[in-house]
Design a protein around this motif. Structure first.
Motif, PDB file in Angstrom:
ATOM      1  N   VAL A   1      -9.950  72.431  11.297  1.00  0.00           N
ATOM      2  CA  VAL A   1     -10.945  73.199  10.406  1.00  0.00           C
ATOM      3  C   VAL A   1     -11.566  74.253  11.312  1.00  0.00           C
ATOM      4  O   VAL A   1     -12.286  73.726  12.162  1.00  0.00           O
ATOM      5  CB  VAL A   1     -11.885  72.281   9.850  1.00  0.00           C
TER       6      VAL A   1
ATOM      7  N   LEU B   1      -7.114  74.864   8.403  1.00  0.00           N
ATOM      8  CA  LEU B   1      -7.743  75.066   7.219  1.00  0.00           C
ATOM      9  C   LEU B   1      -8.839  76.093   7.729  1.00  0.00           C
ATOM     10  O   LEU B   1      -9.722  75.732   8.532  1.00  0.00           O
ATOM     11  CB  LEU B   1      -8.507  73.892   6.585  1.00  0.00           C
TER      12      LEU B   1
ATOM     13  N   ILE C   1     -13.129  75.683   1.379  1.00  0.00           N
ATOM     14  CA  ILE C   1     -11.976  76.119   2.019  1.00  0.00           C
ATOM     15  C   ILE C   1     -11.040  77.398   1.611  1.00  0.00           C
ATOM     16  O   ILE C   1     -10.786  77.512   0.365  1.00  0.00           O
ATOM     17  CB  ILE C   1     -10.968  75.050   1.765  1.00  0.00           C
TER      18      ILE C   1
ATOM     19  N   LEU D   1     -12.702  77.312   6.879  1.00  0.00           N
ATOM     20  CA  LEU D   1     -13.835  76.988   6.070  1.00  0.00           C
ATOM     21  C   LEU D   1     -14.694  78.254   6.148  1.00  0.00           C
ATOM     22  O   LEU D   1     -15.150  78.710   7.183  1.00  0.00           O
ATOM     23  CB  LEU D   1     -14.570  75.884   6.590  1.00  0.00           C
TER      24      LEU D   1
END
Lengths: 482, 342
Positions: A262, A441, A448, A443
């Motif tokens: 992330v 992913l 997201i 952020l």
């Protein structure tokens, strides 16, 4: 009067920079963009502190324009023409940028006059930002540009930028270059102090202060991802003093044998997401499931028991208690286990034996009472991985470490993934996400913004999503020259 | 991580003594000046040497030594209440809490002991009642903090008034009775020392103690380890109150006090000294007891200085300087590591 704008000579730099060998010597010419490349954020921070008067030692010499100077405080640095924008912003969250500008420019005169002055200055250099909203609602880039204007409002000859790559996406960095060029044409000198080679590429001249030890490459075994282990659905977090929700309906799936990375800018909600997944965020709403079972109501310790390990990184004190002893730290989350307890008393012998065995096995023994961040992280990881977790959540695992230490930590983390468990890495470092992640992913401001495969994307593209200039699911034409 | 325990204990003692020496130098200089001025004003043709002489004999020496006058047994017994109050403050500090209500808990303990004695109960029962009363006194801020996150410094501080005035009202008629209390004599000190040892053992060796230390160390790490925070806060403040209560009980059972506890006596005297000693010891329980002994010794000395030269507050002023110096903790650790950064 020498041709150098800035010279720095520290013979034995060991004490204040934590470098084992070698001194530090800088020669920066007037009117150039000069990059100083160092090993870690701690080193760049130390050098910045020396240049801006936050740290004063008697051990070396600084010369400005050929004259030896003493820089005793940031205010003193400004008087001598050295201004800076730091790695962490130094703005007051509740005030507006305009308030900050008025503090800098002397607060005399009306608000209107200050605003037009600020906007004029910003406009002159093409720095777009918001002057009237509280700082806490500004994005990372807006804050950076605001701080640049504040620095330029003072009469500086030398602009020091500490780790700008940590605050800006690759695209924003590129857009910064023309501005820096303009400053040098005006006779100013720009000093980029960074640990990122990409950032250093932008400069006219480079001083390489790294120790030059690269580590070997990371090994990601070719594994077909298994079933979903840790799953989050619509995680939302609202905090009292923030207008915008910190996390907005964040959903993610982590699979066995896979690293889910992330990636986000500072302030995007990485820490809060990590804590929410680990069960340490009481106000988080939404569902979290482990292997299909709903664990949303479980506390941090219960989740650990269920198989979720958490390495909270610097933000969480590495999950270690500074004043407790090493054995006590090793059993921190398991102190109620029968093995370590006997009718209310701690079984110190057992604890020590366990700690020694574990640390030996994982090669994580710290060398001294005072542990470096890397050593703390190794100890924390040794502890977390001993429980053979289903999923390991690592928050900013290599923050503040030099290249070699970071590689070592990353290798240890990958062991979880290569062992067919789930690894979730939350980081601000694009390179880290791309080398470690099987899926990335992004952020951005709590949601997201997109999901990527490392082989099919670029740092630049990821940067666009990190700043919110682009979002998946919202096809907006992006009119920048690629 | 931690160093050797004995070493840190000795370090604390050393630090306390160094602070004392420094404070004395400052105080001594001040005392000399005062003496000089007083002598001149008194019409005596006095030189500097005379002033130094008088200051030392009338000020420094009594301050340092008169605590020993009545004999070690007496002095140690008188030290017990302050030692326990210091222990109480240190214990709450270990959990990251500030038990400013210890003066009130002290009063409660004293009241319980007095009542017990008035009912003819043996001394050990009186002491247990004192412990219980103190524990209850600590449990209330503990409960309020655990349930409602009420800051214990505030609730404790305000409860001091409630407790002390309550105790005063309760014991109004009993003034004569106080003199009839069983005299524990020499036992007070061993009891205090034993409780200090017990506290150290509790913190280092047991699970609840471990939890308390963890809570005090780092809030985030405590959450990470899944500590039952409310329960620990409650326990820590209750134990802290217990110690203060025993201190109050001992103060009266040893005959050190002859009057009903009142505001000035408990708040400005032992309560303050206890807190000061705990700060001096950096929150270490055994160190706190040791510092309590030191400060008690000095407090007794303070009242023995030559009153014609030095106002009675001089002694307390010097104690205040000691405390001030002790709070330069940052200076200490930097000095030891040999680095002067900022």
């Amino acid at each position: 009067m020498s041709g150098y704008a800035l010279e720095l000579d520290y013979g034995s730099a060991a004490a204040w920079m934590g470098r084992a060998e070698g001194g530090v010597s800088l020669r920066i010419k007037r009117g150039e963009i000069h990059a100083v490349l160092m090993d870690s954020a701690d080193e760049t921070a130390s050098l910045t502190e020396i240049l801006t008067g936050q740290r004063v030692t008697a051990k070396g010499e600084i010369r400005l324009g050929g004259n030896p100077v003493r820089i005793s405080s940031p205010r003193d640095a400004l008087t001598q023409g050295v201004g800076a924008v730091y790695r962490r912003d130094g703005l007051a969250e509740g005030l507006t940028l305009l308030d900050h500008y008025r503090m800098v420019s002397g607060a005399a005169g009306s608000k209107k006059r200050a605003r037009s002055a600020a906007e004029a200055l910003a406009g002159k250099y093409g720095l777009k930002t918001e002057w009237d909203i509280p700082v806490r609602e500004l994005s990372s880039g807006e804050r950076f540009r605001g701080e640049l204007v504040l620095a330029l409002a003072e009469e500086i000859d030398i602009l020091v930028l500490e780790e700008p790559g940590d605050r800006l996406s690759p695209l924003e960095m590129e857009n910064l270059l023309p501005l820096l060029r303009r400053l040098t044409q005006e006779g100013k000198t720009v000093l980029l102090i960074t640990r990122r080679p990409a950032c250093a590429q932008m400069a006219d001249a480079r001083t390489d202060l790294t120790s030059g030890r690269e580590g070997n490459a990371l090994e990601k075994l070719p594994i077909a991802p298994g079933s979903v282990t840790l799953e989050a659905r619509n995680l939302t977090l609202i905090q009292k003093d923030r207008e915008e929700p910190v996390l907005r309906a964040v959903s993610l799936e982590a699979r066995a044998g896979e690293t889910t990375a992330v990636l986000g800018l500072p302030g995007s909600g990485l820490e809060e997401l990590a804590f929410a997944l680990a069960g340490m965020e009481e106000n988080a709403q939404g569902r979290v499931r482990l292997n299909g079972k709903d664990i949303s109501a479980l506390s941090a310790r219960e989740r650990m028991k269920a198989g979720i390990a958490f390495a909270p990184g610097r933000d969480g004190g590495y999950g270690l208690s500074p004043k407790a002893s090493l054995p006590e730290n090793m059993i921190l989350r398991r102190y109620r286990d029968a093995a370590f307890k006997e009718s209310g008393f701690l079984r110190k012998g057992e604890m020590r034996r366990y700690a020694e065995e574990l640390l030996e096995k994982q090669d994580a023994f710290p060398s001294d009472d005072e542990m470096t961040p890397a050593e703390k992280q190794r100890v924390a990881l040794a502890r977390e991985m001993d429980a053979h977790p289903e999923a390991l959540i690592a928050l900013k695992p290599t923050e503040g470490m030099n290249r070699k230490e970071a590689r070592d930590i990353q290798k240890r983390l990958l062991a979880v993934r290569n062992g067919r468990r789930s690894l979730i890495v939350l980081t601000e470092d694009i390179e880290e996400a791309m080398t470690m992640g099987d899926r990335i992913l992004v952020l951005c401001r709590g949601e997201i913004a997109g999901e990527f495969e490392p082989g099919l994307t670029s740092a630049r593209e990821l940067g666009l999503y990190m700043t919110g200039d682009r979002q998946q699911g919202r096809e907006e034409p992006f009119d920048d020259e690629e | 991580m931690t160093r050797n325990n004995v070493r840190s204990f000795l370090e604390i003692c050393l630090r306390g003594l160094i602070c004392l020496a420094l404070a004395l130098l400052i105080g001594f200089a001040g005392m000399t000046v005062i003496t000089f001025i007083q002598l001149r004003n008194g019409g005596e043709a006095a030189g500097l040497v005379d002033a130094v002489n008088r200051a030392v004999r009338g000020g420094v020496i009594p301050f340092l030594l008169s605590g020993l006058d009545k004999g070690p047994a007496q002095e140690l017994s008188a030290a017990a209440p302050i030692m326990l109050l210091s222990l109480s403050a240190a214990l709450s500090w270990q959990a990251g809490l500030y038990n400013l209500g210890l003066a009130g808990q002290y009063a409660l303990g004293a009241a319980a002991a007095i009542l017990g004695a008035a009912w003819g109960l043996p001394w050990y029962v009186c002491l247990m009642l004192a412990a219980l009363a103190g524990a209850l006194g600590g449990a209330i801020p503990g409960l309020l903090k655990a349930r409602f996150h009420a800051p214990e410094a505030l609730t404790g501080l305000l409860m001091n008034w409630v407790c002390i005035y309550g105790v005063q009202a309760l014991l109004k008629g009993l003034n004569r009775g106080v003199g009839l209390l069983p005299d524990l004599g020499w036992m007070a000190f061993p009891i205090a020392a034993a409780l200090a040892l017990f506290s150290w053992g509790l913190l280092r060796l047991t699970v609840p103690g471990f939890e308390i230390r963890l809570l005090g160390d780092s809030d985030i790490t405590a959450r990470y380890a899944g500590l039952p925070m409310g329960k620990i806060v409650f326990r820590a403040l209750a134990v802290s109150g217990l110690m203060a209560g025993v201190g109050g009980g001992l103060a009266f059972l040893t005959g050190a006090m002859r009057t009903v506890p009142n505001l000035k006596l408990t708040l400005t005297g032992p309560g303050l000294y206890g807190l000061a000693a705990a700060v001096l010891a950096g929150g270490h329980p055994m160190g706190a007891a040791a510092m309590g002994l030191l400060i008690s010794h000095l407090a007794q000395g303070a009242s023995a200085m030559d009153a014609s030269l030095f106002p009675p507050e001089t002694g307390e002023a010097i104690l205040a300087i000691i405390l001030y110096l002790a709070s330069f903790r940052m200076l200490w650790s930097k000095w030891r590591k040999g680095e002067m950064g900022k």
